[in-house]
Write an enzyme that holds these catalytic residues in place. Structure first.
Site, PDB file in Angstrom:
ATOM      1  N   HIS A  61      46.668  51.544  35.034  1.00 17.53           N
ATOM      2  CA  HIS A  61      45.964  50.304  35.410  1.00 17.53           C
ATOM      3  C   HIS A  61      44.785  50.027  34.476  1.00 17.53           C
ATOM      4  CE1 HIS A  61      44.828  47.715  39.122  1.00 17.53           C
ATOM      5  NE2 HIS A  61      44.315  47.185  38.029  1.00 17.53           N
ATOM      6  N   HIS A  63      42.866  46.750  31.962  1.00 15.45           N
ATOM      7  CA  HIS A  63      42.814  45.347  31.534  1.00 15.45           C
ATOM      8  C   HIS A  63      42.288  45.362  30.107  1.00 15.45           C
ATOM      9  CE1 HIS A  63      43.500  43.943  35.659  1.00 15.45           C
ATOM     10  NE2 HIS A  63      42.742  44.962  36.007  1.00 15.45           N
ATOM     11  N   LEU A  64      43.130  45.007  29.157  1.00 12.32           N
ATOM     12  CA  LEU A  64      42.714  45.043  27.751  1.00 12.32           C
ATOM     13  C   LEU A  64      42.298  43.657  27.251  1.00 12.32           C
ATOM     14  CD1 LEU A  64      45.304  47.617  26.327  1.00 12.32           C
ATOM     15  CD2 LEU A  64      43.002  48.022  27.216  1.00 12.32           C
ATOM     16  N   ASN A  95      47.241  40.047  33.828  1.00 14.77           N
ATOM     17  CA  ASN A  95      46.358  38.896  34.081  1.00 14.77           C
ATOM     18  C   ASN A  95      45.475  38.559  32.877  1.00 14.77           C
ATOM     19  OD1 ASN A  95      44.855  41.252  34.477  1.00 14.77           O
ATOM     20  ND2 ASN A  95      43.574  40.360  36.063  1.00 14.77           N
ATOM     21  N   HIS A 180      48.288  44.679  44.246  1.00 12.01           N
ATOM     22  CA  HIS A 180      46.838  44.644  44.506  1.00 12.01           C
ATOM     23  C   HIS A 180      46.716  44.116  45.925  1.00 12.01           C
ATOM     24  CE1 HIS A 180      42.694  42.771  43.501  1.00 12.01           C
ATOM     25  NE2 HIS A 180      43.026  42.255  44.660  1.00 12.01           N
ATOM     26  N   HIS A 233      44.698  50.736  43.070  1.00 11.62           N
ATOM     27  CA  HIS A 233      43.321  50.973  43.536  1.00 11.62           C
ATOM     28  C   HIS A 233      43.123  50.971  45.055  1.00 11.62           C
ATOM     29  CE1 HIS A 233      43.643  46.619  43.514  1.00 11.62           C
ATOM     30  NE2 HIS A 233      43.374  46.485  42.237  1.00 11.62           N
ATOM     31  N   ASP A 306      41.521  51.213  36.383  1.00 14.72           N
ATOM     32  CA  ASP A 306      41.244  49.780  36.576  1.00 14.72           C
ATOM     33  C   ASP A 306      40.140  49.344  35.601  1.00 14.72           C
ATOM     34  OD1 ASP A 306      41.276  47.174  37.429  1.00 14.72           O
ATOM     35  OD2 ASP A 306      40.531  47.575  39.453  1.00 14.72           O
TER      36      ASP A 306
HETATM   37 ZN   LIG Z   1      43.528  44.689  41.178  1.00 15.38          ZN
END
Ligand SMILES: [Zn+2]
Length: 431
Positions: A61, A63-64, A95, A180, A233, A306
C-alpha cells in the site's frame, strides 16, 4: 553483472525454514548459494555480522503520486524512499490523476518504473472506472498489463452490488480485491477520530463504526463469493474482531495495519497537528492495543505503510482542511522493531513474515514468484537491517519528496543497511 556476497548475517526466511548465521552469494542477479561460510570468490562483500538478512520487504500500500501529484512525489523519489526503507517491491494505489483504471496507464507506469530501476513496482488498478464506483474496469486487460490487485483506495468500493461483481471477477483471475473500508455516510466531514480530542480541537470526528460497518459488508460478500478480500489499513478493534471471526469460518480475508496505527493514538493529533491526520484516523488506546495484540496473534497478516506524501503547502492548512495522509516508507521497519520486536510482542521471524512473506503471498497470483522468499536460483531481492542501530529520523533528510511525518525527530532503534533488487545493490546506508 557483478557478484555480491552478503556475509555472516542472521538469515531469516520463514517460508524457507532459514533462521541462522549464513552467507548469501549472489551472481548474475540471482541467488547462487545460501549457506554457512561460503567459499565465494567475490570482490563485493557486504559484512552483515550482527544484522538480519531477509527476503526483500513488500509494501502492499503506497501512493507514489505519479501521474498528477508530482509536486508531492514522483516514481524516482518514491522508489528511492522505498529501497531506503528496505522495500524491494511496492504496490502503488490507483488514485493518481488520472486514476490507474486502464491497461495503458498501468503499462506506462511499469515502463517508467523500469527506467528508474530501484524497487519493483506491482500496480494495483482501480476497481471502477475513475474509481467512481459505477462501472467495473477491465480486470482481465489490467491483470495482463501487470496489475496484481484491484482497489478504489482513497475511498471504499462504493456499493455492495459493485463489490459483489468485483469479487467474482477478481476471483476468476485469482487476484484479491483490496478495500478501503469507510462508510461515507458515517465519516462525512470528519477530520480525525471521533472522541474527546476531536471535541477539544473543535473538528468533526470519524467514528470507529464508519470502518466497522464497511468491514461487515465486505466480509458478508467475501464469504458469499469465496473470493480473496484484503482489507487496507485496518484501524479499529471492532474491524479486527470481525476479521478474526471470519477467518475462523474460512472466509478468504487478509488484512494489513500501518506503523502509524500501531504506534500512535488520536492524542498525537494535539501534538503533531495535520502531520497526524490520515484516513482512517489514528484511533483510541483500546484500538491500538487491539491492533498490537492482533499482530502478535497472527490475525493481522501484513504491515503496509500507506505511504501518502503531501507537499508542505498542502499540509500547512487548518486541521479540518488539510489532506489525509503521512509518509512511511523510511520509518516502517524502525517503528515495527521499536514498537513490536524490541518490547517482545513479536519475534524477528514474525516481523519478516509481516513485511515480506505474507504480503508477497497475498498478491502471489500475479506477482513474481520469488517475492517473500530466499531460494537458490531466484532473482535476488534481499533486505539487510541492523535490528539495534539507534538513529534519529529526520524527514527532511529522507528520500521521499515530502516530509509529512509525525515521526520527524524521533529516536528509533533498528535501521535498513542495504537493499538488493534483482542482484543489484540499490541502497546502502552510510554510517
Ligand atoms: Zn485508504
Amino acid at each position: 553483472m557483478a557478484s555480491l556476497l552478503i556475509r555472516n548475517g542472521h538469515v531469516i526466511s520463514p517460508d524457507d525454514q532459514l533462521d541462522g548465521k549464513m552467507d548469501i552469494w549472489i551472481e548474475d542477479g540471482r541467488i547462487r548459494e545460501i549457506g554457512p561460510r561460503l567459499p565465494a570468490p567475490v570482490p563485493d562483500v557486504i559484512e552483515a555480522q550482527g544484522q538480519v538478512v531477509c527476503p526483500g520487504f513488500v509494501d502492499l500500500h503506497v501512493h507514489l503520486r505519479e501521474p498528477g501529484g508530482e509536486v508531492s512525489e514522483t516514481l524516482e523519489t518514491g522508489l528511492a524512499a522505498a529501497v531506503a526503507g528496505g522495500f524491494t517491491s511496492v504496490c502503488p494505489m490507483p488514485n493518481t490523476s488520472p486514476v490507474n483504471d486502464c491497461a495503458e496507464l498501468t503499462s506506462a507506469m511499469l515502463e517508467k518504473a523500469k527506467r528508474v530501476g530501484l524497487a519493483r513496482v506491482l500496480p494495483i488498478a482501480a476497481v471502477s472506472v475513475g474509481s467512481n464506483g459505477e462501472q467495473l474496469t477491465n480486470f482481465a486487460a489490467l491483470t495482463k498489463a501487470g496489475a496484481v490487485a484491484f482497489s478504489d483506495d482513497g475511498k471504499p468500493v462504493k456499493t455492495a452490488g459493485l463489490l459483489r461483481q468485483a469479487l467474482r471477477e477478481a476471483s476468476r483471475l485469482g487476484v484479491p480485491i483490496i478495500d478501503h473500508c469507510e462508510d461515507l455516510s458515517l465519516s462525512a466531514g470528519g477530520a480525525i477520530h471521533e472522541g474527546p480530542v476531536a471535541a477539544r480541537l473543535g473538528v468533526k470526528g470519524i467514528p470507529a463504526c464508519a470502518e466497522d460497518v464497511c468491514v461487515a459488508r465486505d466480509l458478508v460478500l467475501a464469504e458469499e463469493s469465496q473470493a480473496a478480500l484484503h482489507l487496507a489499513h485496518t484501524s479499529t478493534a471492532g474491524a479486527i474482531a470481525m476479521v478474526r471471526e471470519a477467518k475462523r469460518r474460512g472466509v478468504k480475508v487478509t488484512c494489513e495495519v500501518t506503523p502509524h496505527h500501531f504506534t500512535l493514538t488520536n492524542e498525537a493529533v494535539e501534538q503533531y497537528g495535520t502531520l497526524a491526520k490520515m484516513n482512517p484516523p489514528l484511533r483510541g488506546a483500546a484500538d491500538v492495543d487491539a491492533l498490537r495484540a492482533s499482530i502478535a496473534d497472527g490475525t493481522i497478516d501484513a504491515i503496509a505503510t500507506d505511504h501518502a506524501p503531501h507537499a508542505p503547502q498542502l499540509k500547512q492548512k487548518p486541521l479540518a482542511e488539510a489532506p489525509f495522509g503521512v509518509i512511511g516508507l523510511e520509518t516502517a521497519l524502525a517503528l515495527a522493531l521499536t514498537q513490536l520486536v524490541h518490547p517482545g510482542r513479536i519475534s524477528l521471524a514474525q516481523l519478516v513474515r509481516l513485511m515480506s512473506a505474507h504480503p508477497a503471498r497475498i498478491i502471489s497470483a500475479r506477482a513474481p514468484h520469488h517475492l517473500g522468499r530466499l531460494r537458490r536460483g531466484d532473482p535476488a531481492d534481499v533486505t539487510v537491517f541492523h535490528p539495534n542501530l539507534e538513529w534519529t529520523y529526520r524527514a527532511a533528510e529522507g528520500r521521499s519528496k515530502s516530509c509529512n511525518s509525525p515521526f520527524d525527530g524521533w529516536s528509533l532503534k533498528g535501521a535498513v543497511t542495504a537493499t538488493v533488487v534483482g542482484g543489484r545493490l540499490v541502497y546502502r546506508r552510510d554510517r
